[in-house]
Enzyme design. Structure first.
Site: not given
Length: 419
Positions: A405, A307, A344, A339, A318, A167
């Site tokens: 990831f 994010h 996403h 998002k 985060e 991502c």
């Protein structure tokens, strides 16, 4: 003795998103808090746990390509070319006098041609075992082919490659482009990312990981970053393109300068395949690295496009990192997760969120975090998450985070342009 680094500015933007098929409609959707989520139309979802996603709206490849050409392109390349074309035209990057040997393309994608791979393997599995594969099978699915197609369309012969870091892929593309331009290796670079994995394998695979929201009764509110009842992310598709240019080159040719890319940071969690570091260590390091690279202090940041995927653990780690980096100044910053509206977009997330950050500095508007219904006691109530409604404020500097990831983290910092 090393030479000073060159300044890098933004001269073109392009977007194809679940909120709209160009920059104006994308930005309009963001500031008006529009959800791009809905029931999936690309395949039969009857037996799937998650039956919705943030798909593109009214995207017909034949509106952009000849039918024969469209069939040679995976969807992720089609949308890359459409977004890149808007950015290139916006930047007037094909006008006479531009040295195409010094214009590059760096493009990110987390997965690449998944649709092509699925179609070809279905055809093979349904046959008699004879390997009858389309001759365009490999050229359609390989991840670097989008950057290749963009360069071939315009004859850009500068640095050309793909970035893949899940991502964080398209944010990595921006940072690589930033550094090539700073060092004088190119005059301009088309960078960004695209992703098109709203497929049986995409939905099924993320369902198996328990990563997706399963709120099928109300898909348009399913992406709920920082809400107590968030239950996973909503998969999206689309592309974002940004033309980055060396400042003196842009100035000489009279380009319209939209913003400046001040710096970028990279880090790794070095912790887990999919889960974030529980203390947000990688997120802390990447924001610190971005600030150092931009030669800025925490107090310089006005807005963070986080994010913020709407996962139980990711949102918490985060925010913990943000509070550690920014201290008391965290309460003066607007935070939002776009998002909540776009879903996403995996490898394309960084590019479209960078565009949202850039436009926040242009228009002095913070896009909201929509779908907030219930406060989560895990989050400090003094923080401004820009819940449910856009807010006007002066945005001189915006930071955008993307985490992938494998523990890949990338952050970029944009600021209002001034001579």
């Amino acid at each position: 003795m090393s030479l000073p680094l060159k300044r890098v500015v933004v001269t073109g933007l392009g977007a194809l998103t679940p909120l709209g098929n160009d920059i104006p409609s994308y930005w309009d959707g963001l500031v008006n808090g529009v959800s791009g989520a809905g029931f999936i139309k690309q395949f039969d979802v009857t037996k799937f746990k998650t039956k919705f996603a943030c798909e593109l709206k009214d995207f017909n490849p034949e509106n952009y390509f000849e039918r024969k050409e469209a069939r040679k392109l995976d969807r992720f390349s089609q949308i890359a070319l459409v977004a890149a074309d808007e950015a290139v035209r916006h930047a007037r990057l094909t006008e006479p006098g531009i040295d195409h040997d010094r214009v590059g393309v760096i493009w990110g994608s987390g997965i690449g041609g998944m649709i092509t791979f699925i179609e070809e393997m279905k055809n093979f599995a349904n046959g008699d075992g004879t390997p009858r594969f389309n001759p365009f099978f490999i050229p359609k699915l390989i991840l670097d082919i989008a950057s290749g197609h963009i360069s071939m369309k315009y004859g850009f012969r500068g640095p050309n490659f793909a970035t893949v870091s899940a991502c964080a892929s398209s944010t990595n593309a921006l940072i690589d482009a930033l550094n090539y331009l700073r060092l004088g290796k190119a005059d301009a670079i088309v960078c960004g990312g695209s992703e098109a994995v709203v497929t049986e394998a995409g939905i099924g695979g993320f369902n198996a990981m328990k990563a997706l929201s399963e709120r099928n009764d109300e898909p348009h509110t399913a992406s709920r970053p920082f809400d107590l009842n968030r239950d996973g992310f909503v998969l999206g598709e689309g592309a974002g393109a940004i033309v980055l240019e060396e400042y003196e080159h842009a100035k000489r040719r009279g380009a319209t300068i939209i913003a400046e890319l001040a710096g970028g940071g990279l880090s790794a969690d070095a912790y887990h395949l999919t889960a974030p570091h529980p203390e947000g260590l990688g997120a802390y390091n990447v924001m610190k690295n971005a600030l150092a690279d931009a030669d800025m202090k925490p107090e310089d940041i006005d807005y963070i496009n986080v994010h913020g995927t709407s996962t139980p653990l990711g949102d918490i780690s985060e925010i913990a990192a943000i509070q550690r980096v920014f201290g008391e100044h965290a309460y003066n910053i607007n935070i939002s997760s776009t998002k909540s509206m776009t879903g996403h977009l995996l490898g394309a997330a960084g590019a479209i969120e960078a565009i949202a950050s850039i436009l926040s500095t242009v228009h002095d508007i913070i896009p909201p975090t929509i779908n907030h219904f219930t406060d989560d006691p895990a989050f400090d109530p003094r923080l401004n998450f820009t819940f449910n409604k856009a807010q006007k404020r002066v945005v001189n500097v915006a930071l955008s985070n993307t985490f992938g990831f494998g523990g890949h983290n990338a952050s970029v910092i944009f600021k209002k342009f001034s001579e």
